[in-house]
Design a protein around this motif. Structure first.
Motif, short mmCIF file in Angstrom:
data_model
loop_
_atom_site.label_atom_id
_atom_site.label_comp_id
_atom_site.label_asym_id
_atom_site.label_seq_id
_atom_site.Cartn_x
_atom_site.Cartn_y
_atom_site.Cartn_z
N ASP A 72 -47.99 -1.26 5.07
CA ASP A 72 -48.56 -2.58 5.32
C ASP A 72 -47.42 -3.59 5.30
OD1 ASP A 72 -49.86 -5.00 5.38
OD2 ASP A 72 -51.29 -4.51 3.79
N SER A 73 -47.20 -4.27 6.42
CA SER A 73 -46.07 -5.21 6.50
C SER A 73 -46.20 -6.34 5.50
CB SER A 73 -45.96 -5.78 7.92
OG SER A 73 -47.15 -6.46 8.29
N ALA A 74 -47.40 -6.49 4.91
CA ALA A 74 -47.59 -7.52 3.88
C ALA A 74 -46.76 -7.23 2.64
CB ALA A 74 -49.07 -7.63 3.51
N THR A 75 -46.32 -5.98 2.48
CA THR A 75 -45.48 -5.64 1.33
C THR A 75 -44.04 -6.10 1.52
OG1 THR A 75 -45.01 -3.44 2.25
CG2 THR A 75 -46.88 -3.62 0.76
N LYS A 76 -43.71 -6.60 2.73
CA LYS A 76 -42.39 -7.13 2.99
C LYS A 76 -42.32 -8.55 2.45
CE LYS A 76 -39.06 -7.95 6.71
NZ LYS A 76 -38.81 -7.87 8.18
N GLY A 113 -44.68 -2.50 -3.14
CA GLY A 113 -43.91 -3.73 -2.92
C GLY A 113 -42.44 -3.65 -3.23
N TYR A 114 -41.92 -2.44 -3.45
CA TYR A 114 -40.51 -2.28 -3.77
C TYR A 114 -39.68 -1.96 -2.52
CZ TYR A 114 -41.45 -2.58 -8.73
OH TYR A 114 -41.83 -3.04 -9.97
N ASP A 115 -38.45 -2.39 -2.57
CA ASP A 115 -37.45 -2.08 -1.55
C ASP A 115 -36.76 -0.80 -2.01
OD1 ASP A 115 -35.38 -2.02 0.28
OD2 ASP A 115 -34.41 -3.86 -0.42
N VAL A 116 -37.15 0.33 -1.43
CA VAL A 116 -36.78 1.64 -1.97
C VAL A 116 -35.51 2.17 -1.31
CG1 VAL A 116 -37.56 4.01 -2.32
CG2 VAL A 116 -39.21 2.12 -2.41
N TRP A 117 -34.56 2.58 -2.15
CA TRP A 117 -33.31 3.18 -1.69
C TRP A 117 -33.22 4.59 -2.23
CZ3 TRP A 117 -29.48 0.38 1.12
CH2 TRP A 117 -29.79 -0.98 1.33
N LEU A 118 -33.27 5.57 -1.34
CA LEU A 118 -33.24 6.98 -1.73
C LEU A 118 -31.80 7.48 -1.69
CD1 LEU A 118 -36.29 8.22 0.41
CD2 LEU A 118 -36.30 7.41 -1.97
#
Length: 404
Positions: A72-76, A113-118
């Motif tokens: 969901d782009s709302a999480t951006k 809602g997190y900006d995830v870095w794997l």
């Protein structure tokens, strides 16, 4: 299960694998998720993805995959909450997404809602490069999780913070991903200030009570293995190849008579828990795991089991004296880890045994808490692939992350 039974199961798997490999044909049909790469899987399930590269101070080139927001782009948001997620031994970024949407932690975290870095540690299939060293040569593989802690994590953290324009991030690690964090917090204490909170799943530091037969065998025969690996030129352990996917489909699919063998190999390492294993996804898991590691990684863990201490790599008295100025390798000073740390552990984890987690708990100065997974059979791999990992673990982790 005794040592002879363990060896019998492993031998059976190898024999069946060899037979399957001899019969491989072009007609083998692989599940799509077994063929797709990490970024391709993320895209397939409707999530945005970016690929980034980071070069460590000692020249290793690491690949990161970023999921900046959820389906969901709302999480951006204008103010992203970066979360760095680090895999365990023999694993890769793939492990955090292969269970699929609503099940895999990487997706769940992005949807929250997190900006995830794997992350991908040096030596796995995504980080098998160096500015000058050749991965076909022994020099490339002269590292363990110590170097990952003092070089890989700081380089990645600095890159994420610079890219996102933030001053702190959340850290989530599983197994070796926790070990790496404890090393960094002890040896590079200035990085504690860059961590909002560290959420460590299946925390591995002290290992005197480890139950897994494979690593325990290494702890007994570590010196012999070290000599043998040098003589045979075995520096990389269990790299990821196309054969992984084919063998997974041949041996581990629902209709394969050998599927139980696939499950038992996982259980022999992680602890037995058939209730939380989705056997249908075994071919996909086998295609993405293992992802390769240095032999030295295993030797370092074997030393930890044998000594019962959490300390740097033991090169032997003479080399230790030259490198460390002492006959024994120095212990990691856990009192220097001032970042808030949560310990998520399980009763049936054969690698991060509750008694060893309790010892770690007693030495960390800034604890968020020690949290037991409320299911007695939950094992080491369940932190990544359990059917009910969301309800048993991830919901709590995200609630805690939201507080920091």
């Amino acid at each position: 299960m005794g040592a002879s039974a363990t060896h019998s199961v492993l031998l059976l798997l190898l024999l069946v694998a060899a037979a399957a490999a001899n019969q491989l044909g072009r007609t083998t049909q692989l599940q799509e998720d077994a063929v797709l790469t990490c970024p391709e899987l993320i895209t397939k399930y409707g999530y945005p993805v970016e690929t980034h590269e980071v070069i460590t101070d000692d020249g290793y080139i690491l690949t990161l995959f970023r999921i900046p927001y959820g389906r969901d782009s709302a999480t951006k948001t204008a103010n992203p909450k970066p979360a760095y997620v680090q895999h365990g031994l023999l694993s890769s970024s793939d492990d955090w997404i292969i269970a699929g949407p609503d099940k895999a932690f990487g997706y769940i975290l992005a949807d929250a809602g997190y900006d995830v870095w794997l992350g991908n540690a040096r030596g796995n299939k995504w980080s098998r490069r160096h500015v000058s060293l050749d991965p076909e040569k022994a020099a490339f593989w002269d590292f363990s999780w110590h170097e990952m802690g003092i070089y890989d994590l700081p380089a990645v953290i600095d890159y994420i913070l610079a890219t996102t324009g933030t001053k702190q991030l959340h850290y989530v690690g599983h197994s070796m991903g926790t070990t790496m964090f404890y090393v960094m917090g002890s040896e590079r204490p200035e990085y504690n200030a860059k961590i909002r909170g560290a959420f460590t799943m299946a925390p591995v530091a002290f290992q005197a009570n480890s139950k897994t037969p494979f690593i325990k065998t290494l702890s007994v025969a570590g010196k012999q293995l070290k000599v043998l690996s040098k003589l045979m030129g075995i520096n990389e352990f269990l790299p990821n190849t196309e054969l992984n996917a084919v063998m997974g489909e041949k041996l581990c699919r629902d209709t394969a008579p050998t599927q139980a063998v696939c499950s038992n190999v996982i259980f022999l390492v992680a602890g037995f828990d058939s209730e939380q294993l989705n056997t249908t996804m075994l071919p996909v898991l086998m295609a993405h795991f293992p992802s390769g590691a240095s032999t030295k990684n295993f030797l370092h863990y074997a030393q930890s089991i044998k000594s019962g201490k959490f300390r740097q790599y033991d090169y032997g008295s003479i080399k230790n004296l030259k490198k460390y100025g002492s006959l024994k390798p120095p212990a990691y000073n856990l009192n220097k880890i001032t970042a808030p740390v949560a310990l998520h552990y399980a009763d049936n984890d054969w690698l991060a045994v509750p008694k060893d987690v309790a010892k770690l708990h007693a030495k960390l100065p800034n604890l968020i808490g020690k949290f037991r997974v409320p299911f007695s059979k939950f094992n080491h791999m369940d932190f990544i692939i359990a059917i009910d990992a969301n309800e048993l673990l991830y919901d709590l982790v995200i609630r805690l992350m939201n507080r920091y």
